[in-house]
Design an enzyme around this catalytic site. Sequence first.
Site, PDB file in Angstrom:
ATOM      1  N   ALA A  90     -31.543  48.184  -9.239  1.00  0.00           N
ATOM      2  CA  ALA A  90     -31.844  47.987 -10.654  1.00  0.00           C
ATOM      3  C   ALA A  90     -31.133  46.731 -11.133  1.00  0.00           C
ATOM      4  CB  ALA A  90     -31.403  49.192 -11.483  1.00  0.00           C
ATOM      5  N   LYS A  91     -31.472  46.286 -12.318  1.00  0.00           N
ATOM      6  CA  LYS A  91     -30.769  45.178 -12.965  1.00  0.00           C
ATOM      7  C   LYS A  91     -31.068  45.242 -14.448  1.00  0.00           C
ATOM      8  CE  LYS A  91     -27.987  41.953 -11.388  1.00  0.00           C
ATOM      9  NZ  LYS A  91     -27.002  42.170 -10.320  1.00  0.00           N
ATOM     10  N   GLY A  92     -30.157  44.680 -15.229  1.00  0.00           N
ATOM     11  CA  GLY A  92     -30.363  44.641 -16.665  1.00  0.00           C
ATOM     12  C   GLY A  92     -29.773  43.381 -17.248  1.00  0.00           C
ATOM     13  N   ASP A 131     -21.926  42.188 -14.457  1.00  0.00           N
ATOM     14  CA  ASP A 131     -22.574  41.058 -13.795  1.00  0.00           C
ATOM     15  C   ASP A 131     -22.147  39.809 -14.565  1.00  0.00           C
ATOM     16  OD1 ASP A 131     -25.180  39.259 -13.070  1.00  0.00           O
ATOM     17  OD2 ASP A 131     -24.921  40.833 -11.586  1.00  0.00           O
TER      18      ASP A 131
END
Length: 407
Positions: A90-92, A131
Amino acid sequence: MLEASGHPLKKGLIEFLRRPKRELIVNFPVQMDDGSIRMFTGYRVHHNAVRGPTKGGIRYHPDVTLEEVRALAMWMTWKCALVNIPYGGAKGGVAVDPAKLSPRELERLTRRYATEISLLMHPGGDVPAPDVGTNPQIMAWIMDTYSMHTGFTQPAVVTGKPLEIGGTLGRVEATGRGVMMVVAEALKLHKIPMEQATIAIQGFGNVGSYAALTAYQMGARVVAVSDVHGGIYNPEGLDIPRLMEHVRQHRTVRGFPEAEPITNMELLALKVDVLIPAALENQITAENAPNVQARILAEGANGPTTPEADEILIEKGVFIVPDILCNAGGVVASYFEWVQDLQSFFWTEEEINSRMERILRRAFYEVLAKEEELRRYGLKPGDYRTAAQALAIWRVAQATLIRGIYP
């Protein structure tokens, strides 16, 4: 390549692996300190959840886009599968420059963004992490916001938190330390004693600095490092603890005594045993790859080598440790934090480092074995990046087939 290796992918499975499972775009208001209201756009993408909860960082940067977040989510799927931890990718992110917000504005933005994506977050479903542009404090705000909504403390919903609220020992150093754990195996493979190894590191942020410190503690000679302001070089080796103190005081490696200045291009071309690009993507290109003299290229950063440079380096016989293996220490430590939070039982730093080394070492030799296997089907010798990708993709594909397609 997967089909050639005797593992044909079922028709349509490649399309399934290529597409994200779900994508969320949120547009939300934040009240600024002057009383005005400003709109922001955020994203959360789940690429694949077949092997477990989705895992991936949240970045705050002005250039965040859905396309970037989508690509990074897929990257996380392969990284988690390669080191064989039970996560999907996943990433956001939020399109914002966090440096232009006050601490209170940053907190309000974080809590509102966390609320907007909370329908996707869950300790057993989607676990964010820091991140670019985010940090342990931001993770703490996300955890607190989610916990307020559920009515009880949920430390396992994010990782990269401060120790005081369920963070893990060793998380800050994990990515850089993991780079050197993998480099140690590559040096053994090339019969280069650690005490005789010379290392150059591009980038002296979190990953580069802790890779340098770990190398120094292992007895290797770190002869050159660089940051955005320039680089330094000492063929006898740099005193890394002193250098880290210098950087804390001056915010750059430049001006460090007992070292001479060096440019970024000169650092990449040094004749060393190990070159660790730990800065930005696309640093080693078709233009400068012919100048690389390192025997081992260990990718501390994501995507530091272009495909064209890859071809040149493989032809030159450079041993490339691909990014999804080399910098996986961070997600392994995040996995450990999640496990400890779920159990409310915490490990010592020695236990964490020992478990991480075991996971990374196993993954390293599994990639070597996959490269050797795929050579029989036409893989270019030394193409460990393709071998790593093939191994990771096959693991996700196999898990998909074993689970079956619902309904």
